[in-house]
Design a protein around this motif. Structure first.
Motif, PDB file in Angstrom:
ATOM      1  N   SER A 289       1.047  -1.135   0.009  1.00  0.00           N
ATOM      2  CA  SER A 289      -0.165   0.011   0.050  1.00  0.00           C
ATOM      3  C   SER A 289       0.982   1.285  -0.081  1.00  0.00           C
ATOM      4  CB  SER A 289      -0.782   0.246   1.281  1.00  0.00           C
ATOM      5  OG  SER A 289      -0.110   0.352   2.338  1.00  0.00           O
ATOM      6  N   PRO A 290       0.255   2.493  -0.371  1.00  0.00           N
ATOM      7  CA  PRO A 290       1.192   3.751  -0.283  1.00  0.00           C
ATOM      8  C   PRO A 290       1.404   3.865   1.209  1.00  0.00           C
ATOM      9  CG  PRO A 290      -1.130   4.213  -0.763  1.00  0.00           C
ATOM     10  CD  PRO A 290      -0.935   2.673  -0.998  1.00  0.00           C
ATOM     11  N   VAL A 291       0.625   3.636   2.129  1.00  0.00           N
ATOM     12  CA  VAL A 291       1.097   3.755   3.349  1.00  0.00           C
ATOM     13  C   VAL A 291       2.373   2.959   3.935  1.00  0.00           C
ATOM     14  CG1 VAL A 291       0.432   3.966   5.763  1.00  0.00           C
ATOM     15  CG2 VAL A 291      -1.270   4.354   3.972  1.00  0.00           C
ATOM     16  N   GLU A 292       2.395   1.709   3.535  1.00  0.00           N
ATOM     17  CA  GLU A 292       3.436   0.948   3.728  1.00  0.00           C
ATOM     18  C   GLU A 292       4.800   1.282   2.846  1.00  0.00           C
ATOM     19  OE1 GLU A 292       1.747  -3.397   4.498  1.00  0.00           O
ATOM     20  OE2 GLU A 292       2.070  -2.700   2.361  1.00  0.00           O
ATOM     21  N   ALA A 293       4.597   1.930   1.995  1.00  0.00           N
ATOM     22  CA  ALA A 293       5.414   2.484   0.746  1.00  0.00           C
ATOM     23  C   ALA A 293       6.102   3.869   1.374  1.00  0.00           C
ATOM     24  CB  ALA A 293       5.094   2.691  -0.499  1.00  0.00           C
ATOM     25  N   GLY A 294       5.770   4.332   2.393  1.00  0.00           N
ATOM     26  CA  GLY A 294       6.190   5.804   2.748  1.00  0.00           C
ATOM     27  C   GLY A 294       5.672   6.759   1.888  1.00  0.00           C
ATOM     28  N   LEU A 295       4.485   6.362   1.314  1.00  0.00           N
ATOM     29  CA  LEU A 295       3.816   7.532   0.225  1.00  0.00           C
ATOM     30  C   LEU A 295       2.481   8.069   0.829  1.00  0.00           C
ATOM     31  CD1 LEU A 295       4.839   5.749  -3.107  1.00  0.00           C
ATOM     32  CD2 LEU A 295       6.051   7.619  -1.928  1.00  0.00           C
ATOM     33  N   THR A 296       2.467   8.047   2.102  1.00  0.00           N
ATOM     34  CA  THR A 296       0.952   8.627   2.741  1.00  0.00           C
ATOM     35  C   THR A 296       0.593   9.932   2.157  1.00  0.00           C
ATOM     36  OG1 THR A 296       1.459   6.985   4.656  1.00  0.00           O
ATOM     37  CG2 THR A 296      -0.166   8.922   4.922  1.00  0.00           C
ATOM     38  N   TRP A 297       1.895  10.726   2.067  1.00  0.00           N
ATOM     39  CA  TRP A 297       1.723  12.236   1.755  1.00  0.00           C
ATOM     40  C   TRP A 297       1.010  12.352   0.333  1.00  0.00           C
ATOM     41  CZ3 TRP A 297       4.067  13.751  -2.938  1.00  0.00           C
ATOM     42  CH2 TRP A 297       5.142  12.894  -3.395  1.00  0.00           C
ATOM     43  N   VAL A 298       0.982  11.362  -0.447  1.00  0.00           N
ATOM     44  CA  VAL A 298       0.283  11.509  -1.925  1.00  0.00           C
ATOM     45  C   VAL A 298      -1.268  11.496  -1.503  1.00  0.00           C
ATOM     46  CG1 VAL A 298       2.100  10.359  -3.002  1.00  0.00           C
ATOM     47  CG2 VAL A 298       0.282   8.968  -2.617  1.00  0.00           C
ATOM     48  N   ILE A 299      -1.698  10.925  -0.451  1.00  0.00           N
ATOM     49  CA  ILE A 299      -3.128  11.042  -0.338  1.00  0.00           C
ATOM     50  C   ILE A 299      -3.809  12.290   0.279  1.00  0.00           C
ATOM     51  CG2 ILE A 299      -4.888   9.664   1.050  1.00  0.00           C
ATOM     52  CD1 ILE A 299      -2.549   7.247   1.300  1.00  0.00           C
ATOM     53  N   GLY A 300      -4.661  12.814  -0.700  1.00  0.00           N
ATOM     54  CA  GLY A 300      -4.842  14.145  -0.174  1.00  0.00           C
ATOM     55  C   GLY A 300      -5.641  14.057   0.934  1.00  0.00           C
ATOM     56  N   PRO A 313      -9.792   3.142  -4.970  1.00  0.00           N
ATOM     57  CA  PRO A 313      -9.808   1.504  -4.520  1.00  0.00           C
ATOM     58  C   PRO A 313      -9.055   1.400  -3.422  1.00  0.00           C
ATOM     59  CG  PRO A 313      -9.226   2.204  -6.982  1.00  0.00           C
ATOM     60  CD  PRO A 313      -9.450   3.458  -6.256  1.00  0.00           C
ATOM     61  N   GLY A 314      -9.240   0.612  -2.540  1.00  0.00           N
ATOM     62  CA  GLY A 314      -8.621  -0.036  -1.454  1.00  0.00           C
ATOM     63  C   GLY A 314      -8.599   1.210  -0.226  1.00  0.00           C
ATOM     64  N   LYS A 315      -9.687   2.027  -0.257  1.00  0.00           N
ATOM     65  CA  LYS A 315      -9.524   3.251   0.615  1.00  0.00           C
ATOM     66  C   LYS A 315      -9.624   2.634   2.185  1.00  0.00           C
ATOM     67  CE  LYS A 315     -12.001   7.479   1.493  1.00  0.00           C
ATOM     68  NZ  LYS A 315     -13.079   8.491   1.102  1.00  0.00           N
ATOM     69  N   SER A 316     -10.637   1.753   2.243  1.00  0.00           N
ATOM     70  CA  SER A 316     -10.891   1.113   3.755  1.00  0.00           C
ATOM     71  C   SER A 316      -9.517   0.596   4.385  1.00  0.00           C
ATOM     72  CB  SER A 316     -12.022  -0.035   3.951  1.00  0.00           C
ATOM     73  OG  SER A 316     -11.915  -0.467   5.103  1.00  0.00           O
ATOM     74  N   ARG A 317      -8.550  -0.107   3.648  1.00  0.00           N
ATOM     75  CA  ARG A 317      -7.350  -0.539   4.323  1.00  0.00           C
ATOM     76  C   ARG A 317      -6.332   0.700   4.307  1.00  0.00           C
ATOM     77  NH1 ARG A 317      -2.827  -3.726   0.430  1.00  0.00           N
ATOM     78  NH2 ARG A 317      -1.203  -3.656   2.154  1.00  0.00           N
ATOM     79  N   ILE A 318      -6.645   1.456   3.325  1.00  0.00           N
ATOM     80  CA  ILE A 318      -5.473   2.577   3.503  1.00  0.00           C
ATOM     81  C   ILE A 318      -5.863   3.630   4.603  1.00  0.00           C
ATOM     82  CG2 ILE A 318      -4.881   4.830   2.134  1.00  0.00           C
ATOM     83  CD1 ILE A 318      -4.648   2.912  -0.164  1.00  0.00           C
ATOM     84  N   LEU A 319      -7.293   3.913   4.842  1.00  0.00           N
ATOM     85  CA  LEU A 319      -7.489   4.591   5.873  1.00  0.00           C
ATOM     86  C   LEU A 319      -7.092   3.956   7.326  1.00  0.00           C
ATOM     87  CD1 LEU A 319     -10.753   6.330   4.995  1.00  0.00           C
ATOM     88  CD2 LEU A 319      -8.495   7.356   4.459  1.00  0.00           C
ATOM     89  N   ASP A 320      -7.382   2.561   7.427  1.00  0.00           N
ATOM     90  CA  ASP A 320      -6.960   1.944   8.608  1.00  0.00           C
ATOM     91  C   ASP A 320      -5.509   1.984   8.932  1.00  0.00           C
ATOM     92  OD1 ASP A 320      -9.660   1.072   9.037  1.00  0.00           O
ATOM     93  OD2 ASP A 320      -9.289  -0.866   8.031  1.00  0.00           O
ATOM     94  N   GLU A 321      -4.730   1.966   7.763  1.00  0.00           N
ATOM     95  CA  GLU A 321      -3.195   2.011   8.204  1.00  0.00           C
ATOM     96  C   GLU A 321      -2.945   3.418   8.514  1.00  0.00           C
ATOM     97  OE1 GLU A 321      -1.851  -1.681   5.083  1.00  0.00           O
ATOM     98  OE2 GLU A 321      -1.563   0.489   4.371  1.00  0.00           O
ATOM     99  N   ILE A 322      -3.413   4.318   7.859  1.00  0.00           N
ATOM    100  CA  ILE A 322      -3.111   5.715   8.446  1.00  0.00           C
ATOM    101  C   ILE A 322      -3.520   5.857   9.987  1.00  0.00           C
ATOM    102  CG2 ILE A 322      -3.772   8.099   8.095  1.00  0.00           C
ATOM    103  CD1 ILE A 322      -3.979   7.670   5.040  1.00  0.00           C
ATOM    104  N   ALA A 323      -4.408   5.360  10.341  1.00  0.00           N
ATOM    105  CA  ALA A 323      -4.953   5.518  11.494  1.00  0.00           C
ATOM    106  C   ALA A 323      -4.101   4.561  12.489  1.00  0.00           C
ATOM    107  CB  ALA A 323      -6.566   5.098  11.815  1.00  0.00           C
ATOM    108  N   SER A 324      -3.943   3.362  12.289  1.00  0.00           N
ATOM    109  CA  SER A 324      -3.539   2.346  13.244  1.00  0.00           C
ATOM    110  C   SER A 324      -2.063   2.024  12.990  1.00  0.00           C
ATOM    111  CB  SER A 324      -4.241   1.107  13.310  1.00  0.00           C
ATOM    112  OG  SER A 324      -5.720   1.436  13.443  1.00  0.00           O
ATOM    113  N   GLY A 325      -1.474   2.615  11.715  1.00  0.00           N
ATOM    114  CA  GLY A 325       0.048   2.122  11.413  1.00  0.00           C
ATOM    115  C   GLY A 325       0.096   0.795  10.472  1.00  0.00           C
TER     116      GLY A 325
END
Length: 412
Positions: A289-300, A313-325
């Motif tokens: 995911s972009p969060v794992e890849a250190g690319l969280t900053w590309v997510i507006g 696409p994949g918004k649920s997983r990505i928001l969970d990773e932003i919130a919980s790591g």
């Protein structure tokens, strides 16, 4: 309404032709072993300049030129200017009243916040939040005009992905075209602006900041080219999209300047790793995911609202990773004793537990140290964490380092 315009027929110079595989130590994982490889518009020019050609992402690309070594080429980009042929990359045009909304349905970036002639790094996502490809998206004069560049090695997958998404699209009209046959060169280094400015007939490149783009007339024939300020090396520079019939001519005009050196894939890889840039298929893939890849900053920020319209696409997983790591994170490493290559295991400081793996690694020409990039379990990702890396069955001491390894010099 949906309109998908067929791609322009490729020029003769980009058709597939036989090519013998040349194994290259240290870069074998980057090159595909193919019986055939496509040729960019600059193929014959590369040969005339003494290029050693190798298959890469389905294309015949220059590894190096003549007897100029990788380190010499690398250092020239850091001190002057280098020109890279990146015509193998897939260039796209998206137009129409639905272009912006459609692109936002593929990626997590906030394209509505981009001002005209601005660009952003982004990622195309699959339904589980994995990265289909990384991309540069550039808004042109309005919300209905976008220039997009994706990776050569993902061209087949990207075409299929976009075609499928368009077939499901129910929004306003989208006109998608791939710019087959167009040239694309990257001029990088501290003297890049000086070199290019001398060839621009109108306009001051000092007005073009990092992440901005525009159309400029270049060379003796005043060829209208799309010029974006940015690149893959961490240096100041430009990516120049050139009409097919002028690619060779303009490349020759740029390289006629004695400050410019042609640069191949070898130095491109070491430069991008020093800059902390990812290489798809190595540092990124469809499971990451972009969060794992250190690319969280590309997510507006506006795209992070759970119930916001036009989800990606994949918004649920990505928001969970932003919130919980996330469970793992992309980090940099400095390795003692020997360079770590892709696939090397990363273990905790006791050597008893594997906690990650290397995805890219080199001896850094600029820092004089062995540097690497890879993924590590969360909790071990903080800078300064001491770990061990298994290199040829020996455990080597390493430490987690922030990236980039070499400070960027973007013109802002």
């Amino acid at each position: 309404m949906l309109l998908v315009r067929p791609a322009r027929a490729a020029l003769r110079s980009t058709t597939s032709r036989p090519l013998r595989y040349i194994p290259v130590r240290g870069f074998a994982t980057s090159f595909s072993v193919l019986e055939e490889a496509k040729r960019t518009p600059l193929y014959d020019y590369h040969l005339s300049q003494g290029a050693k050609m190798v298959p890469f992402a389905g294309w015949s690309m220059p590894l190096s030129y003549g007897d100029v070594g990788q380190i010499t080429a690398h250092n020239h980009v850091r001190s002057s200017a280098g020109l890279f042929d990146v015509s193998h990359m897939l260039q796209h045009s998206f137009r129409g009243p639905g272009a912006q909304t459609f692109l936002e349905s593929l990626c997590p970036s906030s394209l509505s916040s981009l001002t005209p002639w601005s660009s952003t790094l982004s990622v195309l996502l699959n339904e589980t939040g994995g990265i289909v490809d990384d991309t540069i998206i550039s808004k042109q004069a309005s919300d209905s005009e976008f220039y997009v560049v994706t990776n050569a090695g993902r061209a087949t997958e990207d075409r299929a992905y976009i075609t499928g998404k368009l077939s499901e699209w129910t929004g306003e009209q989208v006109d998608w075209e791939t710019m087959d046959g167009w040239g694309l060169v990257a001029l990088q280094g501290p003297t890049a602006a000086e070199v290019l400015q001398a060839l621009v007939s109108e306009g001051d490149l000092a007005d073009l900041k990092f992440g901005k783009s525009g159309f400029y007339k270049i060379g003796r024939d005043n060829v209208k080219c799309h010029v974006a300020r940015g690149g893959y090396t961490g240096e100041d520079g430009f990516e120049i999209s050139i009409p097919p019939e002028y690619t060779v001519q303009l490349t020759k005009e740029i390289t006629a300047n004695e400050k410019v050196m042609l640069i191949g894939l070898g130095a491109r890889d070491s430069l991008r790793l020093e800059a902390g840039m990812c290489l798809y298929g190595h540092d990124l893939d469809e499971s990451i995911s972009p969060v794992e890849a250190g690319l969280t900053w590309v997510i507006g920020k506006d795209r992070r609202i759970p119930d916001s319209p036009n989800p990606f696409p994949g918004k649920s997983r990505i928001l969970d990773e932003i919130a919980s790591g996330p469970k793992k994170r992309r980090v940099g490493f400095e390795v003692s004793g020997a360079p770590a290559r892709e696939g090397c295991r990363v273990l905790d400081s006791t050597g008893q537990q594997q906690i990650g793996a290397i995805t890219s690694g080199i001896p850094s020409p600029t820092t004089g140290k062995n540097i690497a990039m890879g993924y590590i379990s969360s909790g071990y990702h903080k800078k300064g964490t001491e770990v061990l890396v298994e290199i040829r069955k020996k455990l080597r001491e390493a430490v987690v380092r922030p990236m980039p390894f070499v400070p960027t010099k973007y013109f802002k």
